[in-house]
Design an enzyme around this catalytic site. Structure first.
Site, PDB file in Angstrom:
ATOM      1  N   SER A 183       0.806  -1.169  -0.002  1.00 20.52           N
ATOM      2  CA  SER A 183      -0.239  -0.036  -0.067  1.00 20.52           C
ATOM      3  C   SER A 183       0.944   1.238  -0.172  1.00 20.52           C
ATOM      4  O   SER A 183       2.155   1.237   0.152  1.00 20.52           O
ATOM      5  CB  SER A 183      -0.911   0.049   1.204  1.00 20.52           C
ATOM      6  OG  SER A 183      -1.426   1.299   1.657  1.00 20.52           O
ATOM      7  N   TYR A 217      -1.848  -0.416  10.574  1.00 21.02           N
ATOM      8  CA  TYR A 217      -1.971  -0.709   9.183  1.00 21.02           C
ATOM      9  C   TYR A 217      -0.682  -0.407   8.598  1.00 21.02           C
ATOM     10  O   TYR A 217      -0.104  -1.174   7.678  1.00 21.02           O
ATOM     11  CB  TYR A 217      -3.264  -0.113   8.829  1.00 21.02           C
ATOM     12  CG  TYR A 217      -3.338  -0.367   7.266  1.00 21.02           C
ATOM     13  CD1 TYR A 217      -4.008  -1.518   6.815  1.00 21.02           C
ATOM     14  CD2 TYR A 217      -3.138   0.560   6.208  1.00 21.02           C
ATOM     15  CE1 TYR A 217      -4.329  -1.964   5.590  1.00 21.02           C
ATOM     16  CE2 TYR A 217      -3.639   0.410   4.982  1.00 21.02           C
ATOM     17  CZ  TYR A 217      -4.006  -0.840   4.711  1.00 21.02           C
ATOM     18  OH  TYR A 217      -4.239  -1.289   3.269  1.00 21.02           O
TER      19      TYR A 217
HETATM   20  P1  NDP Z   1     -12.024  -5.086   0.495  1.00 19.43           P
HETATM   21  O1  NDP Z   1     -12.406  -4.648   1.950  1.00 19.43           O
HETATM   22  O2  NDP Z   1     -13.093  -4.844  -0.556  1.00 19.43           O
HETATM   23  O3  NDP Z   1     -11.582  -6.549   0.360  1.00 19.43           O
HETATM   24  C1  NDP Z   1     -10.858  -7.159   1.391  1.00 19.43           C
HETATM   25  C2  NDP Z   1     -10.792  -8.541   1.007  1.00 19.43           C
HETATM   26  O4  NDP Z   1     -10.026  -9.459   1.773  1.00 19.43           O
HETATM   27  C3  NDP Z   1     -11.961  -9.278   1.049  1.00 19.43           C
HETATM   28  O5  NDP Z   1     -12.276 -10.121  -0.165  1.00 19.43           O
HETATM   29  C4  NDP Z   1     -12.278 -10.081   2.471  1.00 19.43           C
HETATM   30  O6  NDP Z   1     -13.098 -11.215   2.232  1.00 19.43           O
HETATM   31  C5  NDP Z   1     -10.735 -10.465   2.371  1.00 19.43           C
HETATM   32  N1  NDP Z   1     -10.430 -10.791   3.611  1.00 19.43           N
HETATM   33  C6  NDP Z   1     -10.825 -10.131   5.007  1.00 19.43           C
HETATM   34  N2  NDP Z   1     -10.183 -10.815   5.782  1.00 19.43           N
HETATM   35  C7  NDP Z   1      -9.821 -12.106   5.392  1.00 19.43           C
HETATM   36  C8  NDP Z   1      -9.581 -13.279   6.063  1.00 19.43           C
HETATM   37  N3  NDP Z   1      -9.287 -13.349   7.597  1.00 19.43           N
HETATM   38  N4  NDP Z   1      -9.496 -14.473   5.400  1.00 19.43           N
HETATM   39  C9  NDP Z   1      -9.698 -14.149   4.173  1.00 19.43           C
HETATM   40  N5  NDP Z   1     -10.084 -13.191   3.388  1.00 19.43           N
HETATM   41  C10 NDP Z   1     -10.161 -12.237   4.090  1.00 19.43           C
HETATM   42  O7  NDP Z   1     -10.655  -4.332   0.341  1.00 19.43           O
HETATM   43  P2  NDP Z   1      -9.802  -4.238  -0.971  1.00 19.43           P
HETATM   44  O8  NDP Z   1     -10.083  -4.885  -1.990  1.00 19.43           O
HETATM   45  O9  NDP Z   1      -9.306  -2.666  -1.174  1.00 19.43           O
HETATM   46  O10 NDP Z   1      -8.524  -4.829  -0.229  1.00 19.43           O
HETATM   47  C11 NDP Z   1      -7.496  -5.625  -0.835  1.00 19.43           C
HETATM   48  C12 NDP Z   1      -6.026  -5.437  -0.560  1.00 19.43           C
HETATM   49  O11 NDP Z   1      -5.750  -4.111  -1.147  1.00 19.43           O
HETATM   50  C13 NDP Z   1      -5.962  -5.400   1.079  1.00 19.43           C
HETATM   51  O12 NDP Z   1      -4.754  -6.059   1.196  1.00 19.43           O
HETATM   52  C14 NDP Z   1      -5.763  -3.786   1.268  1.00 19.43           C
HETATM   53  O13 NDP Z   1      -4.910  -3.456   2.324  1.00 19.43           O
HETATM   54  C15 NDP Z   1      -5.190  -3.537  -0.013  1.00 19.43           C
HETATM   55  N6  NDP Z   1      -5.131  -1.978  -0.514  1.00 19.43           N
HETATM   56  C16 NDP Z   1      -6.251  -1.647  -0.610  1.00 19.43           C
HETATM   57  C17 NDP Z   1      -6.266  -0.032  -0.972  1.00 19.43           C
HETATM   58  C18 NDP Z   1      -7.394   0.667  -1.401  1.00 19.43           C
HETATM   59  O14 NDP Z   1      -7.499   1.916  -1.212  1.00 19.43           O
HETATM   60  N7  NDP Z   1      -8.716   0.116  -1.850  1.00 19.43           N
HETATM   61  C19 NDP Z   1      -5.124   0.814  -0.991  1.00 19.43           C
HETATM   62  C20 NDP Z   1      -4.024   0.089  -0.504  1.00 19.43           C
HETATM   63  C21 NDP Z   1      -3.911  -1.365  -0.255  1.00 19.43           C
HETATM   64  P3  NDP Z   1     -14.062 -11.576   3.287  1.00 19.43           P
HETATM   65  O15 NDP Z   1     -14.560 -10.770   4.054  1.00 19.43           O
HETATM   66  O16 NDP Z   1     -14.951 -12.288   2.429  1.00 19.43           O
HETATM   67  O17 NDP Z   1     -13.017 -12.896   3.846  1.00 19.43           O
END
Ligand code: NDP
Length: 260
Positions: free
Chosen positions: A143, A156
């Site tokens: 990130s 974070y």
């Molecule tokens: P979302 O919240 O939309 O997606 C997060 C995903 O992670 C979901 O599919 C969720 O699925 C999954 N997740 C959370 N906890 C668990 C767990 N314990 N086991 C398995 N899956 C898990 O956010 P983003 O798509 O934005 O995030 C994706 C990545 O991108 C993350 O690593 C985030 O830190 C990173 N990121 C995003 C940014 C942004 O601005 N969007 C900026 C920088 C980095 P479920 O709840 O069904 O398990």
């Protein structure tokens, strides 16, 4: 470019929403076989059904990345179904901003378990298979917070700095196995990510910033496609950053008493 995606087996954690979902749909539409993990199985199944209805190949397995056995089972399912794994996208993540003094220790633990240990479990699950195949590509999602530390973002940011450290260590250690590695450092992208913040001031600051600046999730999907498509027959590490200009982050992400 599509040649290097067609038929590739790509495991994606955190595929039930946001960046993981967008990437699954994008890569599948270019002929990749996508193997999807997350906790919300209903969401995963809907994505799989829609990819298959469009003629693509996908399967899903309920996966909690805080459980090493779940991550291993996801990768094992990919290998037993399709005979190999080409890409592991360690994408699952959680962002719960709050000042340290609020002592939201459960949230610290969750971010460490999901963002940091989840990434390590992803590497542990694929490394023996990729070593024996003598090919494979690990893509880790850091990130902007993996490069900059902001007040209220401390834990974070620590986890996302750790993802970069792990990725760099991975790169150094696997050079001899013909493996590739990529770090992607997104900025604000329009997903569910900010919805998990429970600290009201942080939620308001970040929610406002995302509403004004976040870019669409498919831009991330296209970076993954590009990173995978580079037709290089060698061990290589690549790094990409994507998001709104960094100048837009100032002020917005700081709780009010830190704004000057
Ligand atoms: P979302 O919240 O939309 O997606 C997060 C995903 O992670 C979901 O599919 C969720 O699925 C999954 N997740 C959370 N906890 C668990 C767990 N314990 N086991 C398995 N899956 C898990 O956010 P983003 O798509 O934005 O995030 C994706 C990545 O991108 C993350 O690593 C985030 O830190 C990173 N990121 C995003 C940014 C942004 O601005 N969007 C900026 C920088 C980095 P479920 O709840 O069904 O398990």
């Amino acid at each position: 470019m599509t040649q290097d995606i067609q038929g590739k087996v790509i495991v994606i954690t955190g595929a039930s929403s946001g960046l993981g979902e967008a990437t699954a749909r994008h890569l599948a539409s270019h002929g990749a076989i996508v193997v999807l993990g997350a906790r919300r199985m209903d969401r995963l199944q809907k994505i799989v059904d829609e990819i298959q209805a469009a003629g693509g190949k996908a399967l899903a397995l309920q996966t909690d990345v805080t459980r090493q056995a779940d991550v291993q089972a996801l990768v094992d399912k990919a290998v037993s179904s399709y005979g190999k794994i080409d890409v592991m996208l360690n994408n699952a993540g959680l962002m719960q901003q709050s000042p340290l003094e609020k002592l939201k220790i459960d949230e610290w633990d969750n971010m460490i378990d999901i963002n940091l240990k989840g990434t390590l479990y992803g590497i542990a699950a694929v490394l023996p298979q990729m070593k024996s195949q003598q090919f494979g590509h690990v893509i880790n999602v850091s990130s902007v917070a993996g490069h900059k530390v902001t007040p209220a973002g401390t834990v974070y940011c620590a986890t996302k700095h750790a993802v970069r450290a792990i990725s760099e260590g991975f790169r150094q250690e696997v050079k001899d196995y013909n493996l590739r590695s990529t770090i992607i450092s997104p900025g604000a992208i329009d997903t569910e990510l900010p919805s998990h913040i429970t600290d009201s001031e942080s939620s308001e600051a970040i929610g406002g910033f995302y509403a004004s600046a976040a870019i669409p999730a498919d831009s991330f999907a296209r970076i993954v496609y590009f990173a995978r498509s580079l037709n290089l027959k060698m061990s290589i590490s690549t790094r990409y950053s994507i998001g709104p200009p960094l100048s837009r982050y100032k002020r917005h992400l700081l709780p009010s008493r830190h704004r000057s």
